[in-house]
Design a protein around this motif. Structure first.
Motif, PDB file in Angstrom:
ATOM      1  N   VAL A  48       3.104  14.183  -9.631  1.00 51.70           N
ATOM      2  CA  VAL A  48       4.034  15.348  -9.840  1.00 51.70           C
ATOM      3  C   VAL A  48       4.731  15.207 -11.170  1.00 51.70           C
ATOM      4  N   GLY A  49       4.939  14.195 -11.758  1.00 49.61           N
ATOM      5  CA  GLY A  49       5.495  14.082 -13.025  1.00 49.61           C
ATOM      6  C   GLY A  49       4.642  14.622 -14.219  1.00 49.61           C
ATOM      7  N   SER A  50       3.423  14.485 -14.115  1.00 52.24           N
ATOM      8  CA  SER A  50       2.378  14.915 -15.181  1.00 52.24           C
ATOM      9  C   SER A  50       2.284  16.571 -14.734  1.00 52.24           C
ATOM     10  N   SER A  51       2.477  17.013 -13.481  1.00 51.66           N
ATOM     11  CA  SER A  51       2.517  18.417 -13.270  1.00 51.66           C
ATOM     12  C   SER A  51       3.551  19.125 -13.916  1.00 51.66           C
ATOM     13  N   ILE A  52       4.608  18.379 -13.867  1.00 48.28           N
ATOM     14  CA  ILE A  52       5.924  18.889 -14.293  1.00 48.28           C
ATOM     15  C   ILE A  52       5.908  19.112 -15.799  1.00 48.28           C
ATOM     16  N   LYS A  53       5.352  17.943 -16.311  1.00 51.33           N
ATOM     17  CA  LYS A  53       5.313  17.721 -17.694  1.00 51.33           C
ATOM     18  C   LYS A  53       4.793  18.988 -18.437  1.00 51.33           C
ATOM     19  N   THR A  54       3.442  19.091 -17.818  1.00 45.94           N
ATOM     20  CA  THR A  54       2.664  20.283 -18.237  1.00 45.94           C
ATOM     21  C   THR A  54       3.176  21.664 -18.277  1.00 45.94           C
ATOM     22  N   GLY A  55       3.941  21.881 -17.080  1.00 48.48           N
ATOM     23  CA  GLY A  55       4.554  23.301 -17.062  1.00 48.48           C
ATOM     24  C   GLY A  55       5.722  23.404 -17.991  1.00 48.48           C
ATOM     25  N   ALA A  56       6.288  22.095 -17.993  1.00 44.74           N
ATOM     26  CA  ALA A  56       7.499  22.280 -18.932  1.00 44.74           C
ATOM     27  C   ALA A  56       7.144  22.354 -20.271  1.00 44.74           C
ATOM     28  N   THR A  57       6.126  21.700 -20.800  1.00 45.02           N
ATOM     29  CA  THR A  57       5.591  21.885 -22.214  1.00 45.02           C
ATOM     30  C   THR A  57       5.188  23.138 -22.595  1.00 45.02           C
ATOM     31  N   GLY A  58       4.578  23.942 -21.747  1.00 45.26           N
ATOM     32  CA  GLY A  58       4.087  25.346 -21.814  1.00 45.26           C
ATOM     33  C   GLY A  58       5.335  26.412 -21.818  1.00 45.26           C
ATOM     34  N   LEU A  59       6.296  25.784 -21.013  1.00 46.32           N
ATOM     35  CA  LEU A  59       7.540  26.806 -21.078  1.00 46.32           C
ATOM     36  C   LEU A  59       8.381  26.543 -22.207  1.00 46.32           C
TER      37      LEU A  59
ATOM     38  N   VAL B 293       0.619  -1.063  -0.030  1.00 51.00           N
ATOM     39  CA  VAL B 293       0.100  -0.042  -0.032  1.00 51.00           C
ATOM     40  C   VAL B 293       0.963   1.189  -0.021  1.00 51.00           C
ATOM     41  N   LEU B 294       1.890   1.258   0.760  1.00 46.15           N
ATOM     42  CA  LEU B 294       2.735   2.438   0.912  1.00 46.15           C
ATOM     43  C   LEU B 294       3.428   2.593  -0.427  1.00 46.15           C
ATOM     44  N   THR B 295       3.896   1.584  -1.139  1.00 45.20           N
ATOM     45  CA  THR B 295       4.740   1.507  -2.275  1.00 45.20           C
ATOM     46  C   THR B 295       3.593   2.041  -3.651  1.00 45.20           C
ATOM     47  N   ALA B 296       2.624   1.622  -3.637  1.00 50.11           N
ATOM     48  CA  ALA B 296       1.445   2.159  -4.356  1.00 50.11           C
ATOM     49  C   ALA B 296       1.147   3.651  -4.073  1.00 50.11           C
ATOM     50  N   ALA B 297       1.120   4.100  -3.254  1.00 48.52           N
ATOM     51  CA  ALA B 297       0.656   5.737  -3.030  1.00 48.52           C
ATOM     52  C   ALA B 297       2.055   6.302  -3.299  1.00 48.52           C
ATOM     53  N   ILE B 298       3.303   5.918  -3.103  1.00 40.93           N
ATOM     54  CA  ILE B 298       4.450   6.554  -3.563  1.00 40.93           C
ATOM     55  C   ILE B 298       4.422   6.727  -5.057  1.00 40.93           C
ATOM     56  N   VAL B 299       4.115   5.621  -5.591  1.00 43.18           N
ATOM     57  CA  VAL B 299       4.246   5.473  -7.279  1.00 43.18           C
ATOM     58  C   VAL B 299       3.080   6.673  -7.866  1.00 43.18           C
ATOM     59  N   LEU B 300       2.060   6.475  -7.215  1.00 38.05           N
ATOM     60  CA  LEU B 300       0.739   7.345  -7.647  1.00 38.05           C
ATOM     61  C   LEU B 300       1.220   8.739  -7.267  1.00 38.05           C
ATOM     62  N   LEU B 301       1.595   9.073  -6.151  1.00 38.32           N
ATOM     63  CA  LEU B 301       2.279  10.557  -5.961  1.00 38.32           C
ATOM     64  C   LEU B 301       3.205  10.851  -7.058  1.00 38.32           C
ATOM     65  N   GLY B 302       4.386   9.934  -7.288  1.00 40.36           N
ATOM     66  CA  GLY B 302       5.275  10.458  -8.317  1.00 40.36           C
ATOM     67  C   GLY B 302       4.731  10.658  -9.614  1.00 40.36           C
ATOM     68  N   ALA B 303       3.832   9.830 -10.162  1.00 39.44           N
ATOM     69  CA  ALA B 303       3.092  10.148 -11.368  1.00 39.44           C
ATOM     70  C   ALA B 303       2.116  11.381 -11.345  1.00 39.44           C
TER      71      ALA B 303
END
Length: 59
Positions: free
Chosen positions: A34-45, A22-32
């Motif tokens: 964050v990665g999606s958020s960074i991708k959106t910002g980097a694409t716009g920039l 459960v802890l590992t699944a939560a960390i993976v989802l949180l990482g995904a």
């Protein structure tokens, strides 16, 4: 036979494994997320920088 079922019911050997899964699944989802958020910002920039460079070349 009844003793075997009582021992199985009271056993907590797999509880730690479930916690880790459960802890590992939560960390993976949180990482995904964050990665999606960074991708959106980097694409716009990158689009903004590309537009500015195109404008500089055509001047």
């Amino acid at each position: 036979m009844l003793n075997l079922f009582k021992t199985f019911k009271n056993s907590e050997d797999g509880a730690v494994t479930v916690d880790w899964v459960v802890l590992t699944a939560a960390i993976v989802l949180l990482g995904a997320a964050v990665g999606s958020s960074i991708k959106t910002g980097a694409t716009g920039l990158a689009a903004d920088v590309g537009g500015d460079m195109t404008a500089m070349i055509t001047e």
